[in-house]
Write a protein that holds these residues in place. Structure first.
Motif, PDB file in Angstrom:
ATOM      1  N   SER A 192       0.790  -1.232   0.000  1.00 48.07           N
ATOM      2  CA  SER A 192       0.000   0.000   0.000  1.00 48.07           C
ATOM      3  C   SER A 192       0.823   1.283   0.000  1.00 48.07           C
ATOM      4  O   SER A 192       0.672   2.135  -0.883  1.00 48.07           O
ATOM      5  CB  SER A 192      -0.925   0.007   1.225  1.00 48.07           C
ATOM      6  N   VAL A 193       1.673   1.445   1.004  1.00 47.30           N
ATOM      7  CA  VAL A 193       2.415   2.700   1.143  1.00 47.30           C
ATOM      8  C   VAL A 193       3.340   2.910  -0.046  1.00 47.30           C
ATOM      9  O   VAL A 193       3.413   4.005  -0.618  1.00 47.30           O
ATOM     10  CB  VAL A 193       3.204   2.720   2.467  1.00 47.30           C
ATOM     11  N   ALA A 194       4.043   1.856  -0.429  1.00 50.86           N
ATOM     12  CA  ALA A 194       4.961   1.956  -1.558  1.00 50.86           C
ATOM     13  C   ALA A 194       4.201   2.283  -2.845  1.00 50.86           C
ATOM     14  O   ALA A 194       4.675   3.079  -3.670  1.00 50.86           O
ATOM     15  CB  ALA A 194       5.727   0.650  -1.717  1.00 50.86           C
ATOM     16  N   ASN A 195       3.022   1.698  -3.025  1.00 52.08           N
ATOM     17  CA  ASN A 195       2.238   1.967  -4.231  1.00 52.08           C
ATOM     18  C   ASN A 195       1.756   3.412  -4.275  1.00 52.08           C
ATOM     19  O   ASN A 195       1.805   4.068  -5.320  1.00 52.08           O
ATOM     20  CB  ASN A 195       1.038   1.022  -4.299  1.00 52.08           C
ATOM     21  N   VAL A 196       1.274   3.924  -3.146  1.00 53.82           N
ATOM     22  CA  VAL A 196       0.822   5.319  -3.090  1.00 53.82           C
ATOM     23  C   VAL A 196       1.983   6.260  -3.397  1.00 53.82           C
ATOM     24  O   VAL A 196       1.834   7.225  -4.162  1.00 53.82           O
ATOM     25  CB  VAL A 196       0.206   5.633  -1.710  1.00 53.82           C
ATOM     26  N   ASN A 197       3.134   5.980  -2.823  1.00 46.97           N
ATOM     27  CA  ASN A 197       4.302   6.827  -3.083  1.00 46.97           C
ATOM     28  C   ASN A 197       4.719   6.775  -4.547  1.00 46.97           C
ATOM     29  O   ASN A 197       5.120   7.792  -5.135  1.00 46.97           O
ATOM     30  CB  ASN A 197       5.469   6.408  -2.184  1.00 46.97           C
ATOM     31  N   ALA A 198       4.631   5.594  -5.148  1.00 46.12           N
ATOM     32  CA  ALA A 198       4.994   5.447  -6.556  1.00 46.12           C
ATOM     33  C   ALA A 198       4.020   6.188  -7.463  1.00 46.12           C
ATOM     34  O   ALA A 198       4.423   6.785  -8.468  1.00 46.12           O
ATOM     35  CB  ALA A 198       5.043   3.962  -6.931  1.00 46.12           C
ATOM     36  N   ILE A 199       2.744   6.175  -7.105  1.00 46.37           N
ATOM     37  CA  ILE A 199       1.748   6.936  -7.872  1.00 46.37           C
ATOM     38  C   ILE A 199       2.026   8.431  -7.740  1.00 46.37           C
ATOM     39  O   ILE A 199       1.983   9.184  -8.718  1.00 46.37           O
ATOM     40  CB  ILE A 199       0.324   6.598  -7.385  1.00 46.37           C
ATOM     41  N   ALA A 200       2.347   8.862  -6.527  1.00 42.22           N
ATOM     42  CA  ALA A 200       2.616  10.281  -6.284  1.00 42.22           C
ATOM     43  C   ALA A 200       3.831  10.762  -7.069  1.00 42.22           C
ATOM     44  O   ALA A 200       3.863  11.896  -7.562  1.00 42.22           O
ATOM     45  CB  ALA A 200       2.826  10.528  -4.794  1.00 42.22           C
ATOM     46  N   SER A 201       4.836   9.901  -7.216  1.00 41.19           N
ATOM     47  CA  SER A 201       6.070  10.290  -7.914  1.00 41.19           C
ATOM     48  C   SER A 201       5.969  10.107  -9.421  1.00 41.19           C
ATOM     49  O   SER A 201       6.840  10.560 -10.164  1.00 41.19           O
ATOM     50  CB  SER A 201       7.251   9.465  -7.387  1.00 41.19           C
ATOM     51  N   GLY A 202       4.911   9.420  -9.880  1.00 46.38           N
ATOM     52  CA  GLY A 202       4.767   9.150 -11.305  1.00 46.38           C
ATOM     53  C   GLY A 202       5.421   7.855 -11.745  1.00 46.38           C
ATOM     54  O   GLY A 202       5.462   7.556 -12.935  1.00 46.38           O
ATOM     55  N   ALA A 203       5.945   7.067 -10.804  1.00 48.05           N
ATOM     56  CA  ALA A 203       6.593   5.802 -11.162  1.00 48.05           C
ATOM     57  C   ALA A 203       5.581   4.721 -11.516  1.00 48.05           C
ATOM     58  O   ALA A 203       5.920   3.732 -12.151  1.00 48.05           O
ATOM     59  CB  ALA A 203       7.486   5.330 -10.015  1.00 48.05           C
ATOM     60  N   LEU A 204       4.325   4.893 -11.076  1.00 49.35           N
ATOM     61  CA  LEU A 204       3.239   3.976 -11.415  1.00 49.35           C
ATOM     62  C   LEU A 204       2.000   4.778 -11.797  1.00 49.35           C
ATOM     63  O   LEU A 204       1.787   5.875 -11.263  1.00 49.35           O
ATOM     64  CB  LEU A 204       2.881   3.075 -10.229  1.00 49.35           C
ATOM     65  N   GLU A 205       1.197   4.218 -12.700  1.00 49.07           N
ATOM     66  CA  GLU A 205      -0.072   4.857 -13.032  1.00 49.07           C
ATOM     67  C   GLU A 205      -1.147   4.539 -11.990  1.00 49.07           C
ATOM     68  O   GLU A 205      -2.087   5.317 -11.803  1.00 49.07           O
ATOM     69  CB  GLU A 205      -0.575   4.383 -14.407  1.00 49.07           C
ATOM     70  N   SER A 206      -1.036   3.366 -11.351  1.00 50.95           N
ATOM     71  CA  SER A 206      -2.046   2.968 -10.382  1.00 50.95           C
ATOM     72  C   SER A 206      -1.463   1.927  -9.443  1.00 50.95           C
ATOM     73  O   SER A 206      -0.347   1.436  -9.645  1.00 50.95           O
ATOM     74  CB  SER A 206      -3.282   2.382 -11.091  1.00 50.95           C
ATOM     75  N   GLY A 207      -2.235   1.565  -8.420  1.00 51.25           N
ATOM     76  CA  GLY A 207      -1.790   0.533  -7.493  1.00 51.25           C
ATOM     77  C   GLY A 207      -2.888   0.176  -6.525  1.00 51.25           C
ATOM     78  O   GLY A 207      -3.914   0.869  -6.431  1.00 51.25           O
ATOM     79  N   PHE A 208      -2.701  -0.913  -5.815  1.00 47.36           N
ATOM     80  CA  PHE A 208      -3.635  -1.325  -4.781  1.00 47.36           C
ATOM     81  C   PHE A 208      -3.187  -0.750  -3.447  1.00 47.36           C
ATOM     82  O   PHE A 208      -1.995  -0.679  -3.154  1.00 47.36           O
ATOM     83  CB  PHE A 208      -3.701  -2.849  -4.672  1.00 47.36           C
TER      84      PHE A 208
END
Length: 326
Positions: free
Chosen positions: A73-89
């Motif tokens: 969760s936390v890593a996915n949210v951070n990745a979305i915030a930085s633009g490293a991912l388009e989405s996440g759970f």
């Protein structure tokens, strides 16, 4: 789908679509749209469910959706915030904290652009213990070897909340920070007394441990302490893991949070609309029902349950058409 991405637009996708949004280019131009889903460790529930959804929603060559293993969760949210991912759970609690800059994200700033695609299924808090450890209550964890899950995971956040509910902290246990499959292996070898896992049941790491070890138990997270936790943290709900979910383990009352699929407001509305439309298609319904025990819990009727962050406009358009939003 009307139109495709250009190669230049594809490059922008890796930056969370931000450049395309700023320039006001069409959401669907020449070339495929790539859309990544950050999940969790391979032994958890996020990873297989993410793979099922990605395969079902993909519509090549126009839309290519992929799921990738991540730290939760936390890593996915951070990745979305930085633009490293388009989405996440993400767990609903983590998404709420991130968007409001509270809880785990206190003092770290708000993730203003975090948006909801869909609420998926309830994630149950598992407190797995070795039978040999004779742990019957959260209070019995004092002085024991306990894995709280790895940094960046929502499980680590919630395990601290559960410990605190029974008057304990990390310092009161011999804390380790392992993924569930690593913690299970260590327990099987006699080097771990207990570990926390937050996710949909059954999860493979615990299923395999129950089948190959000398026996496990699930500790109830129930009673006055659990009631107080629910009063203090509204994103928790009462839950029960049914008897027989894991070999030799009876029905266990616990707490749960919602598993949510989140994205960035920078992702074009047209792309999100197609993603959400695909999520609730007959094709995806069949894949979810057949592919994972938690799949049947992913229902369009509960897609907006427990929403603590804004719904993405592209998703909002679909839900209005489906009669779930006015």
């Amino acid at each position: 789908m009307t139109g495709l991405f250009t190669r230049r637009d594809i490059a922008r996708l890796g930056l969370g679509f931000s450049a395309a949004a700023v320039l006001g280019r069409p959401a669907l131009a020449q070339g495929p749209a790539f859309f990544r889903i950050g999940t969790g460790g391979t032994a958890g529930t996020y990873y297989p469910v993410g793979g099922l959804i990605a395969n079902a929603v993909s519509n090549p060559p126009n839309l290519v959706v992929t799921a990738q293993a991540a730290n939760g969760s936390v890593a996915n949210v951070n990745a979305i915030a930085s633009g490293a991912l388009e989405s996440g759970f993400s767990q609903s609690d983590v998404a709420f904290w991130a968007h409001t800059g509270t809880g785990l994200f206190e003092g770290k700033g708000k993730v203003d652009d975090l948006r909801l695609l869909a609420n998926l299924y309830p994630e149950s808090i598992h407190l797995v213990v070795s039978k040999a450890a004779n742990i019957k209550s959260v209070a019995d964890l004092k002085g024991k070897r306990v894995s709280l899950d790895e940094p960046g995971s929502g499980t680590l956040v919630d395990s601290k909340i559960i410990l605190a509910g029974w008057g304990l902290s990390e310092k009161d246990v011999k804390a380790d920070y392992l993924k569930p499959n690593q913690a299970a292996e260590k327990m099987r070898d006699g080097g771990m007394d207990a570990f926390f896992f937050v996710g949909g049941y059954p999860t493979s790491a615990i299923t395999e441990l129950a089948a190959t070890s000398s026996g496990i138990d699930l500790v109830p997270i129930d009673g006055p302490q659990a009631d107080e936790i629910r009063k203090k943290h509204a994103f928790f709900a009462a839950d029960e893991i049914p008897a027989g979910t894991y070999k030799g383990v009876g029905a266990t009352k616990t707490l749960a949070v919602g598993a949510q699929w989140v994205t960035s407001a920078k992702v074009p509305d047209a792309v999100v609309y197609e993603i959400v439309k695909g999520l609730w298609s007959d094709k995806t319904r069949a894949a979810l029902d057949a592919g994972h025990a938690k799949g049947k819990f992913i229902r369009k009727e509960t897609a907006l349950a427990g929403v603590g962050i804004p719904v993405h406009p592209g998703a909002e358009k679909f839900y209005k058409e489906a009669g779930l939003l006015k």
